[in-house]
Design an enzyme around this catalytic site. Sequence first.
Site, PDB file in Angstrom:
ATOM      1  N   ASP A  82     -11.909  -4.357  30.337  1.00 50.65           N
ATOM      2  CA  ASP A  82     -11.852  -4.433  31.791  1.00 50.65           C
ATOM      3  C   ASP A  82     -12.536  -5.722  32.260  1.00 50.65           C
ATOM      4  O   ASP A  82     -11.902  -6.748  32.432  1.00 50.65           O
ATOM      5  CB  ASP A  82     -12.503  -3.198  32.406  1.00 50.65           C
ATOM      6  CG  ASP A  82     -12.225  -3.076  33.897  1.00 50.65           C
ATOM      7  OD1 ASP A  82     -11.648  -4.024  34.483  1.00 50.65           O
ATOM      8  OD2 ASP A  82     -12.584  -2.055  34.493  1.00 50.65           O
ATOM      9  N   THR A  83     -13.834  -5.716  32.449  1.00 48.08           N
ATOM     10  CA  THR A  83     -14.537  -6.929  32.888  1.00 48.08           C
ATOM     11  C   THR A  83     -14.998  -7.777  31.710  1.00 48.08           C
ATOM     12  O   THR A  83     -15.499  -8.881  31.912  1.00 48.08           O
ATOM     13  CB  THR A  83     -15.763  -6.563  33.747  1.00 48.08           C
ATOM     14  OG1 THR A  83     -16.663  -5.777  32.955  1.00 48.08           O
ATOM     15  CG2 THR A  83     -15.343  -5.766  34.976  1.00 48.08           C
ATOM     16  N   ALA A  84     -14.859  -7.269  30.489  1.00 52.64           N
ATOM     17  CA  ALA A  84     -15.168  -7.976  29.239  1.00 52.64           C
ATOM     18  C   ALA A  84     -16.660  -8.186  29.001  1.00 52.64           C
ATOM     19  O   ALA A  84     -17.038  -8.875  28.050  1.00 52.64           O
ATOM     20  CB  ALA A  84     -14.448  -9.331  29.179  1.00 52.64           C
ATOM     21  N   LYS A 142     -25.663  -0.409  21.500  1.00 51.39           N
ATOM     22  CA  LYS A 142     -26.466  -0.969  22.586  1.00 51.39           C
ATOM     23  C   LYS A 142     -27.263   0.144  23.253  1.00 51.39           C
ATOM     24  O   LYS A 142     -26.749   1.233  23.494  1.00 51.39           O
ATOM     25  CB  LYS A 142     -25.569  -1.676  23.615  1.00 51.39           C
ATOM     26  CG  LYS A 142     -24.488  -0.796  24.236  1.00 51.39           C
ATOM     27  CD  LYS A 142     -23.607  -1.597  25.169  1.00 51.39           C
ATOM     28  CE  LYS A 142     -22.525  -0.709  25.776  1.00 51.39           C
ATOM     29  NZ  LYS A 142     -21.618  -1.457  26.663  1.00 51.39           N
ATOM     30  N   ASP A 198     -18.823  -0.216  20.430  1.00 49.82           N
ATOM     31  CA  ASP A 198     -19.769   0.821  20.854  1.00 49.82           C
ATOM     32  C   ASP A 198     -19.552   2.051  19.985  1.00 49.82           C
ATOM     33  O   ASP A 198     -18.572   2.161  19.245  1.00 49.82           O
ATOM     34  CB  ASP A 198     -19.603   1.164  22.343  1.00 49.82           C
ATOM     35  CG  ASP A 198     -18.171   1.530  22.695  1.00 49.82           C
ATOM     36  OD1 ASP A 198     -17.624   2.473  22.085  1.00 49.82           O
ATOM     37  OD2 ASP A 198     -17.577   0.860  23.565  1.00 49.82           O
ATOM     38  N   ARG A 212     -30.891   0.899  26.004  1.00 48.91           N
ATOM     39  CA  ARG A 212     -31.987   0.417  26.851  1.00 48.91           C
ATOM     40  C   ARG A 212     -33.225   1.242  26.494  1.00 48.91           C
ATOM     41  O   ARG A 212     -33.248   2.460  26.692  1.00 48.91           O
ATOM     42  CB  ARG A 212     -31.613   0.583  28.332  1.00 48.91           C
ATOM     43  CG  ARG A 212     -32.568  -0.084  29.282  1.00 48.91           C
ATOM     44  CD  ARG A 212     -32.049  -0.039  30.724  1.00 48.91           C
ATOM     45  NE  ARG A 212     -31.144  -1.130  31.024  1.00 48.91           N
ATOM     46  CZ  ARG A 212     -29.846  -0.997  31.234  1.00 48.91           C
ATOM     47  NH1 ARG A 212     -29.292   0.184  31.150  1.00 48.91           N
ATOM     48  NH2 ARG A 212     -29.083  -2.041  31.522  1.00 48.91           N
ATOM     49  N   GLY A 224       1.997   0.253  54.001  1.00 45.38           N
ATOM     50  CA  GLY A 224       1.606   0.389  52.607  1.00 45.38           C
ATOM     51  C   GLY A 224       2.202   1.577  51.888  1.00 45.38           C
ATOM     52  O   GLY A 224       1.986   1.743  50.684  1.00 45.38           O
ATOM     53  N   GLU A 225       2.952   2.446  52.588  1.00 47.01           N
ATOM     54  CA  GLU A 225       3.564   3.600  51.933  1.00 47.01           C
ATOM     55  C   GLU A 225       4.642   3.155  50.958  1.00 47.01           C
ATOM     56  O   GLU A 225       5.408   2.227  51.226  1.00 47.01           O
ATOM     57  CB  GLU A 225       4.189   4.535  52.972  1.00 47.01           C
ATOM     58  CG  GLU A 225       3.184   5.262  53.837  1.00 47.01           C
ATOM     59  CD  GLU A 225       3.874   6.200  54.831  1.00 47.01           C
ATOM     60  OE1 GLU A 225       5.114   6.331  54.757  1.00 47.01           O
ATOM     61  OE2 GLU A 225       3.171   6.785  55.667  1.00 47.01           O
TER      62      GLU A 225
END
Length: 321
Positions: free
Chosen positions: A232-234, A202, A179, A204, A42-43
């Site tokens: 990223d993850t949406a 948003k 946000d 909590r 992997g190097e």
Amino acid sequence: MIAYGDNIKIFCGNSNIEFAKTICKELGLPMGQSVVRTFADGEASVTLEETVRGADVFLIQSTCKPVNDHLMELLVMIDACRRASAGRITAVIPYFGYARQDRKAKSRDPISAKLVANMLTVAGADRVLTMDLHASQIQGFFDIPLDHLLGAPSFVEYYLNKFPEGTYNHDEFVVVSPDVGSVARARNFAQKVHMGLAIVDKRRQKANECEVMNVIGDVKGKTCILYDDMVDTAGSLCNAAKALVEVGGAKEVYACATHGVLSGPAYDRIEASVIKEMLFLNTIPQMGNTSSGKIKFLDVAPVFARAIEHIHGGTSIADLF
């Protein structure tokens, strides 16, 4: 003034080869001959197959997933060029990874963005060219010159062509920050497309309770354009779009972001969301569900090519904006 004559060399790692090829095509230059591969363990291994002595070298590499592999490739490429006596080394990083860790949010947190900046400098980079850092203050983490390109002009051109003011009433459109942290970015974009501004907040209320989405601003019956620097993850983006429709009463929702990281369930979430069209720049190569009907990419390789021309020629890149 051309600081390094005509001796300019462009190399790339494995993160976004097609993007680098487009830059070379725009500049009318051949891609530098190199081999970037990995050993069995992997190097990262880099071999430059042409001289770079005294040259103005540009190394094109997004530090996208697998982030650590691509970052290490870039560092080894920089070291190879430095030891081969390159005149100047510019790291061209369309997407700068680790940018989300730009401060200590809680005790004993690392500031990884500063660490990566130090690594690039120590490896031998003389300057950095990137686009839309997650936090603008990361520019101050570098002790070498950094040119910070903006993705907003590409989005402004796209949406003004898609919704021309002579045909559409821009009072019926709203740019939305997903946000509170992205408000400044969204405000600047809204001013350029001559649209209003709203914010999705948003929070909590109590522990173990679901997040409550509040829409700050009037979006009822209007077309919304969610604007962010990266997805990223949406999850947050899709929830914000849902809130605009269900809480704010928006007519329809478009979304755009500079960097489409698109990890895990991102593609499925976007496809299942109320978002009508999701627009990204191609700073990160598209992977996963390439047949998505909602997701589109704009090519910003020409913007990087012009920036490289200005850097090589020793002239300001402010004209690009």
